[in-house]
Design an enzyme around this catalytic site. Structure first.
Site, short mmCIF file in Angstrom:
data_model
loop_
_atom_site.label_atom_id
_atom_site.label_comp_id
_atom_site.label_asym_id
_atom_site.label_seq_id
_atom_site.Cartn_x
_atom_site.Cartn_y
_atom_site.Cartn_z
N ARG A 108 0.82 -1.19 0.00
CA ARG A 108 0.00 0.00 0.00
C ARG A 108 0.86 1.25 0.00
O ARG A 108 1.94 1.27 0.57
CB ARG A 108 -0.91 0.01 1.23
N SER A 177 8.01 -5.26 6.17
CA SER A 177 7.77 -6.28 7.20
C SER A 177 8.50 -7.59 6.96
O SER A 177 7.89 -8.65 6.78
CB SER A 177 6.27 -6.49 7.35
N ASP A 230 5.64 -3.70 10.17
CA ASP A 230 4.23 -3.51 10.50
C ASP A 230 3.96 -3.50 12.01
O ASP A 230 3.08 -2.78 12.48
CB ASP A 230 3.36 -4.54 9.79
MG MG Z 1 0.32 -6.27 6.54
#
Ligand code: MG
Ligand code: ADP
Length: 498
Positions: A108, A177, A230
């Protein structure tokens, strides 16, 4: 009756008898096979068992490994990485910042408008882009170029009002992450890829350097101000709204946790960080393992055939990438050894990862009286039709066994963190609330998993302590958290104030 007629009647009767015998024989075989299938199920259930005593052992082992990982580099399977985040958001952060969230199937791009004191987040826009599978196992250049291009497109389409004043760079918090050894708040090297990513020659790579190179290549003037993952993003985002947040756990494609540690409790970094104050630790708890974990032969086979054998054992028991796959493996065994789906093993059932966790979850939550959802999923995904209600019930039971084990182990992991920081019990005269921010698609969408995790944690803590611990769903907090950390590490901070 003539001789011929008698003869015919005898032949007929014999045929009927034979047919009847066949039916009986067939039933006997199928009930024997049914018993075998049930035996496989029961054995699996037993091996997956997570009685409270075992969960306490897992929590204790987590606590021990946390200590060991903090004591020395390589001292534990838990990396216990220093995040360089020693000042979590206060709520006063202000300005326009960007965030990138990479770490699963989607990534994102976000733009977050922070309002400063008491104004919170004024606005945020995001775009989600799915990563083409070939980029997950290709070269890191190709992956970072793809990310930079998506970011450039996002920025390129924004209204003029969002353009920074001349000479001022846009700033970005990068949520990456995967396990990274940080060297500062905005730099770090990759330890390894996980969660199905298998990028060649990328271990040891300078993550921010790679992204910056790709940004320059595409002509986007943007500075990476913070590199987090994250869990740290979620912790920071959670803290922005609630100062009682002390840990964050992600349960999505993979799993991980971060928490606030007292700096003096980090022996391996003595002298390098101030002993007063706090430091956020990225546990990389997906790599936790312990002899107390209820591992079955299915888990061992899954691990052996995975991209990262021997690693991320905790993750392989509890995260979204693997739960459906464990169910598939158990079903395959039942098909092979007990003809559970008939004489032949359904070919699709042999395809690794074909049964995804969202589909498993849909079957597990099927409330129709004839388990129609289960029937349809078996048909659509595995091309198995004509299943009986009895069979579908067994499938649901399998889902329940796998999800329950995962959720209860996740709760034990959280108890381990609370033990480590002394918040698992209530001290006399002290009323201290602790909030754990949870996020990730598994936690968010797999209701039975979430409910089981929450009730197990309560059960483990006991009534009194449970009252002081809150699990909060931090919906997509990690993007905002990364933007907040970019804000608190902006290169323009001192400049503006003076
Ligand atoms: Mg995620
Ligand atoms: P990521 O972990 O990839 O960054 P998410 O936090 O959105 O992204 O988690 C996605 C994962 O969540 C999926 O891989 C899947 O395992 C799990 N998931 C998504 N939807 C569901 C669902 N309806 N039921 C169960 N698990 C789900």
């Amino acid at each position: 009756m003539g001789k011929v007629a008698v003869g015919a009647a005898v032949v007929c009767a014999a045929a009927v008898c034979a047919a009847a015998a066949l039916v009986v024989r067939h039933r006997m075989i199928s009930s024997r096979k049914w018993a075998r299938a049930v035996a496989i199920l029961k054995e699996f259930e037993e091996k997956c068992g997570t009685p409270i005593l075992k969960l306490r052992q897992v929590a204790d082992a987590m606590d021990v490994e946390m200590h060991a990982g903090l004591a020395s580099e390589g001292g534990s399977k838990l990396n216990m990485l220093i995040s360089f985040v020693d000042n979590l958001p206060t709520g006063d952060e202000e300005g326009l910042y960007y965030a990138l969230d990479l770490g699963g199937t989607n990534f994102r791009v976000l733009r977050v408008h922070l309002g400063g004191k008491d104004n919170g987040v004024i606005g945020q826009e995001f775009e989600e882009v799915s990563i083409p599978p070939h980029l997950m196992t290709g070269s890191s250049d190709a992956l970072f170029d793809f990310i930079a291009a998506a970011l450039a497109k996002f920025v390129g389409s924004e209204p003029e009002g969002f353009h920074p004043p001349p000479g001022r760079q846009r700033e970005l918090g990068f949520t990456f992450s995967f396990p990274v050894r940080q060297t500062s708040i905005a730099s770090g090297t990759l330890i390894k890829w996980t969660k199905g990513f298998n990028i060649e020659d990328a271990v040891g790579e300078d993550v921010v350097g790679e992204l910056t190179k790709s940004l320059e290549k595409i002509g986007l003037d943007m500075r990476v101000a913070a590199l987090v993952n994250d869990t740290i993003g979620t912790l920071a985002g959670g803290r922005f709204y609630n100062q009682d947040v002390i840990a964050a756990v992600i349960l999505g494609t993979g799993t991980n946790a971060a928490y606030v540690e007292r700096a003096h409790a980090i022996p391996k970094w003595h002298g390098l960080i101030p002993k007063s104050g706090d430091m956020v630790i990225n546990m990389e708890w997906g790599n936790f393992r312990s002899s107390h974990l209820p591992l079955t032969e299915y888990d061992q086979a899954l691990d052996a055939e995975s991209l990262n054998p021997g690693e991320q054992i905790f993750e392989k028991l509890i995260s979204g990438m693997y739960l459906g796959e464990i169910v598939r493996r158990a079903l395959l065994r039942m098909a092979e050894e007990a003809d559970f789906f008939g004489d032949t093993v359904p070919p699709k059932l042999k395809v690794p990862f074909i049964l995804r966790t969202p589909d498993m979850s849909a079957m597990h939550h099927d409330t129709t009286s004839d388990l129609r959802v289960v029937g349809n999923k078996l048909k659509d995904i595995l091309e198995i039709s004509n299943t009986s209600l009895k069979m579908r019930k067994i499938v649901v039971e399998l889902c329940d066994i796998v999800a329950t084990r995962g959720a209860r182990l996740a709760a034990a992991g959280i108890l381990g963190i609370l033990k480590k920081i002394g918040r698992d019990t209530v001290k006399v005269g002290e009323k201290q609330n602790s909030v754990i921010a949870l996020d990730g698609g598994l936690f968010e969408h797999y209701t039975k998993f979430r409910v089981c995790l929450e009730s197990t944690l309560k059960e483990l803590l006991g009534d009194e302590a449970a009252e002081t611990i809150v699990i909060e769903h931090a919906n997509d907090g990690s993007g905002i958290g990364a933007a907040l950390l970019a804000a608190s590490h902006s290169q323009y901070l001192g400049v503006e104030e003076s």
